[in-house]
Design an enzyme around this catalytic site. Structure first.
Site, mmCIF file in Angstrom:
data_model
loop_
_atom_site.group_PDB
_atom_site.id
_atom_site.type_symbol
_atom_site.label_atom_id
_atom_site.label_comp_id
_atom_site.label_asym_id
_atom_site.label_seq_id
_atom_site.Cartn_x
_atom_site.Cartn_y
_atom_site.Cartn_z
ATOM 1 N N HIS A 229 0.850 -1.198 0.000
ATOM 2 C CA HIS A 229 0.000 0.000 0.000
ATOM 3 C C HIS A 229 0.880 1.241 0.000
ATOM 4 O O HIS A 229 2.082 1.159 0.271
ATOM 5 C CB HIS A 229 -0.888 0.022 1.253
ATOM 6 C CG HIS A 229 -0.098 0.154 2.527
ATOM 7 N ND1 HIS A 229 0.488 -0.916 3.165
ATOM 8 C CD2 HIS A 229 0.253 1.243 3.261
ATOM 9 C CE1 HIS A 229 1.139 -0.514 4.235
ATOM 10 N NE2 HIS A 229 1.032 0.805 4.317
ATOM 11 N N ASP A 231 0.851 5.196 1.857
ATOM 12 C CA ASP A 231 0.173 5.892 2.957
ATOM 13 C C ASP A 231 -0.456 7.166 2.403
ATOM 14 O O ASP A 231 0.064 7.767 1.462
ATOM 15 C CB ASP A 231 1.170 6.243 4.073
ATOM 16 C CG ASP A 231 1.748 4.990 4.736
ATOM 17 O OD1 ASP A 231 1.126 3.915 4.638
ATOM 18 O OD2 ASP A 231 2.824 5.096 5.358
ATOM 19 N N HIS A 286 4.732 0.112 -0.268
ATOM 20 C CA HIS A 286 5.502 -0.672 0.707
ATOM 21 C C HIS A 286 4.609 -1.736 1.338
ATOM 22 O O HIS A 286 3.380 -1.666 1.230
ATOM 23 C CB HIS A 286 6.133 0.237 1.773
ATOM 24 C CG HIS A 286 5.138 1.095 2.510
ATOM 25 N ND1 HIS A 286 4.558 2.216 1.946
ATOM 26 C CD2 HIS A 286 4.611 0.997 3.755
ATOM 27 C CE1 HIS A 286 3.732 2.768 2.819
ATOM 28 N NE2 HIS A 286 3.737 2.039 3.928
ATOM 29 N N ARG A 295 7.419 -9.095 15.356
ATOM 30 C CA ARG A 295 7.899 -7.812 14.849
ATOM 31 C C ARG A 295 6.924 -6.709 15.267
ATOM 32 O O ARG A 295 5.698 -6.903 15.219
ATOM 33 C CB ARG A 295 8.028 -7.871 13.327
ATOM 34 C CG ARG A 295 8.414 -6.572 12.707
ATOM 35 C CD ARG A 295 8.916 -6.689 11.261
ATOM 36 N NE ARG A 295 9.395 -5.388 10.877
ATOM 37 C CZ ARG A 295 8.637 -4.452 10.303
ATOM 38 N NH1 ARG A 295 7.384 -4.705 9.997
ATOM 39 N NH2 ARG A 295 9.147 -3.265 10.031
HETATM 40 C C1 LIG Z 1 -5.063 8.353 8.823
HETATM 41 C C2 LIG Z 1 -4.763 7.114 8.579
HETATM 42 C C3 LIG Z 1 -3.873 6.661 7.483
HETATM 43 C C4 LIG Z 1 -4.231 5.207 7.343
HETATM 44 C C5 LIG Z 1 -5.572 5.134 7.908
HETATM 45 C C6 LIG Z 1 -5.419 5.944 9.182
HETATM 46 O O1 LIG Z 1 -6.626 6.149 9.785
HETATM 47 C C7 LIG Z 1 -4.539 5.245 10.191
HETATM 48 C C8 LIG Z 1 -4.007 4.014 9.575
HETATM 49 C C9 LIG Z 1 -3.390 4.290 8.212
HETATM 50 C C10 LIG Z 1 -3.285 3.028 7.383
HETATM 51 C C11 LIG Z 1 -2.131 2.096 7.773
HETATM 52 C C12 LIG Z 1 -2.109 0.914 6.805
HETATM 53 C C13 LIG Z 1 -2.319 1.289 5.366
HETATM 54 C C14 LIG Z 1 -3.447 2.325 5.190
HETATM 55 C C15 LIG Z 1 -3.672 2.555 3.698
HETATM 56 C C16 LIG Z 1 -4.654 1.929 5.953
HETATM 57 O O2 LIG Z 1 -5.631 1.431 5.496
HETATM 58 O O3 LIG Z 1 -4.529 2.323 7.286
HETATM 59 C C17 LIG Z 1 -3.111 3.528 6.001
HETATM 60 C C18 LIG Z 1 -4.115 4.651 5.923
HETATM 61 C C19 LIG Z 1 -3.680 5.629 4.877
HETATM 62 O O4 LIG Z 1 -2.528 6.031 4.843
HETATM 63 O O5 LIG Z 1 -4.548 5.974 4.086
HETATM 64 O O1 LIG Z 2 5.306 -2.273 9.909
HETATM 65 C C1 LIG Z 2 5.827 -1.781 8.941
HETATM 66 O O2 LIG Z 2 7.011 -1.911 8.682
HETATM 67 C C2 LIG Z 2 4.990 -0.970 7.978
HETATM 68 C C3 LIG Z 2 3.770 -0.367 8.608
HETATM 69 C C4 LIG Z 2 3.017 0.467 7.637
HETATM 70 O O3 LIG Z 2 3.267 0.459 6.467
HETATM 71 C C5 LIG Z 2 1.920 1.319 8.103
HETATM 72 O O4 LIG Z 2 1.605 1.324 9.311
HETATM 73 O O5 LIG Z 2 1.351 2.035 7.258
HETATM 74 FE FE LIG Z 3 2.294 2.147 5.460
#
Ligand SMILES: C=C1C[C@]23C[C@@]1(O)CC[C@H]2[C@@]12CCC[C@@](C)(C(=O)O1)[C@H]2[C@@H]3C(=O)O
Ligand SMILES: O=C(O)CCC(=O)C(=O)O
Ligand SMILES: [Fe+2]
Length: 350
Positions: A229, A231, A286, A295
């Site tokens: 994904h 961020d 990533h 981990r």
């Molecule tokens: C603001 C945020 C970014 C995120 C969704 C969140 O509420 C907190 C978790 C973040 C995360 C982590 C994993 C990948 C991701 C795509 C997801 O679904 O939750 C990201 C979100 C994001 O960056 O859009």
């Molecule tokens: O755990 C990791 O190394 C990646 C975590 C991550 O990509 C995320 O929280 O968006």
């Molecule tokens: Fe991430």
């Protein structure tokens, strides 16, 4: 967190109806966790000349700016050392995280993220886009952690709250410093950008914190920690323990591991910086692979005031380089991400 941000995930049903597994007792991978998604990308060759840049923030600033700009442009990720965050604080944050994930399931479920909620404990938020589950547990915090921590640790909540509040304070300082360097590397300053605030202070930056746990996996090659994904943040600052698992996709190479470096923090470019830089600093794909050891990582998503509209920086667009993205707010983008996942950026493209 403003309601507009939490609204982004309203109605996005997560697979919380699945029973939580007691990962520690498992000797074999249950079918629901056997990852069957085809990997579209090759594994990277670890060439010595091709490792994720490590940037010393104690060095002369002019050097940092160029190094940071180059790393953002060519890798979308870099590690920082001598970043000013006390080692003890990183250690304590990891201890709080470990303590959270090793609580009994009944305890963790007291703060389970409900289908419509933004914060709390649960499966990977992106689970709804896949038919199989990831070898992962997560906890998201946005405002004060007090309510959730009182339920998790009725006796010790105060100590854990202090750690998390201090961690967020330090992360915010570091994020603001990095943002200035990144803006300078793009040929602008935060004084030139209205949303940075009159005094140069970035105001009201909702910056969620995600605690990630990848329990030791009996068959890591057939499981997935956190699927590929990008961020949605401007950038994310990640603290990882000594177990390697984070990989970034490098064009022409494939998946490259971001090795844990003692006391270093990983910084990765997110979709909002991609838009702001008019695609010059692309957000990096990533993932976290499953491993045989436990981990932990903590991600600080440096966001934007939720309803503020941003668009490609003025100094980066002109007659020969039109804006590639329309203006959008972070809350609108999060809604698109929750709906379209990794295709969200293409919906903002003009
Ligand atoms: C603001 C945020 C970014 C995120 C969704 C969140 O509420 C907190 C978790 C973040 C995360 C982590 C994993 C990948 C991701 C795509 C997801 O679904 O939750 C990201 C979100 C994001 O960056 O859009
Ligand atoms: O755990 C990791 O190394 C990646 C975590 C991550 O990509 C995320 O929280 O968006
Ligand atoms: Fe991430």
């Amino acid at each position: 967190m403003s309601s507009t941000l939490s609204d982004a995930f309203r109605g996005k049903r997560l697979n919380l109806q699945h029973k939580l597994l007691d990962f520690t007792s498992l000797k074999e991978l249950p079918d629901l966790y056997t990852w069957t998604e085809p990997d579209e990308y090759p594994a990277g060759q670890s060439l010595a000349s091709e490792s994720v840049p490590v940037i010393d923030l104690d060095g002369p600033t002019a050097v940092n700016v160029n190094l940071i700009g180059h790393a953002c442009k060519t890798w979308g990720v870099f590690q920082v050392i001598n970043h000013g965050i006390p080692t003890a604080l990183l250690h304590n944050a990891m201890c709080t995280s470990r303590s959270l994930f090793t609580l009994p399931n009944e305890q963790k479920l007291k703060v389970a993220r409900s289908p419509d909620a933004f914060e709390g404990y649960g499966f990977a938020r992106i689970s709804s886009f896949f038919s199989k589950l990831m070898w992962y547990e997560g906890f998201t915090n946005v405002g004060s952690p007090l309510d959730h921590f009182c339920q998790l640790w009725p006796q010790d909540y105060n100590m854990h709250c202090n750690v998390v509040e201090e961690y967020k304070k330090e992360m915010k300082k570091l994020a603001e410093r990095l943002m200035c360097l990144i803006l300078r590397s793009l040929g602008t300053t935060r004084e030139d950008i209205k949303w940075a605030g009159l005094n140069g202070d970035f105001k009201d930056h909702p910056s969620p914190l995600n605690f990630n746990y990848y329990p030791a996996c009996p068959d890591p090659d057939r499981a997935m920690g956190l699927a590929a994904h990008t961020d949605s943040s401007l950038f994310t600052i990640l603290c990882q323990n000594s177990v390697s698992g984070l990989q970034v996709l490098r064009e022409g190479t494939g998946w490259v591991t971001v090795p844990p470096v003692s006391d270093a923090l990983v910084v990765n470019v997110g979709d909002m910086l991609h838009i702001l830089s008019n695609g010059l600093y692309p957000s990096v794909l990533h993932r976290a692979v499953a491993t045989r050891k436990n981990r932990l990582s903590i991600a600080y998503f440096y966001g934007l005031p939720s309803d503020l509209q941003i668009s490609p920086l003025e100094n980066l667009v002109g007659p020969s380089q039109p804006p590639l993205y329309r203006s959008i707010s972070w809350s609108e983008y999060l809604r698109m991400k929750a709906k379209h996942f990794n295709k969200a950026l293409s919906f903002v493209r003009v």
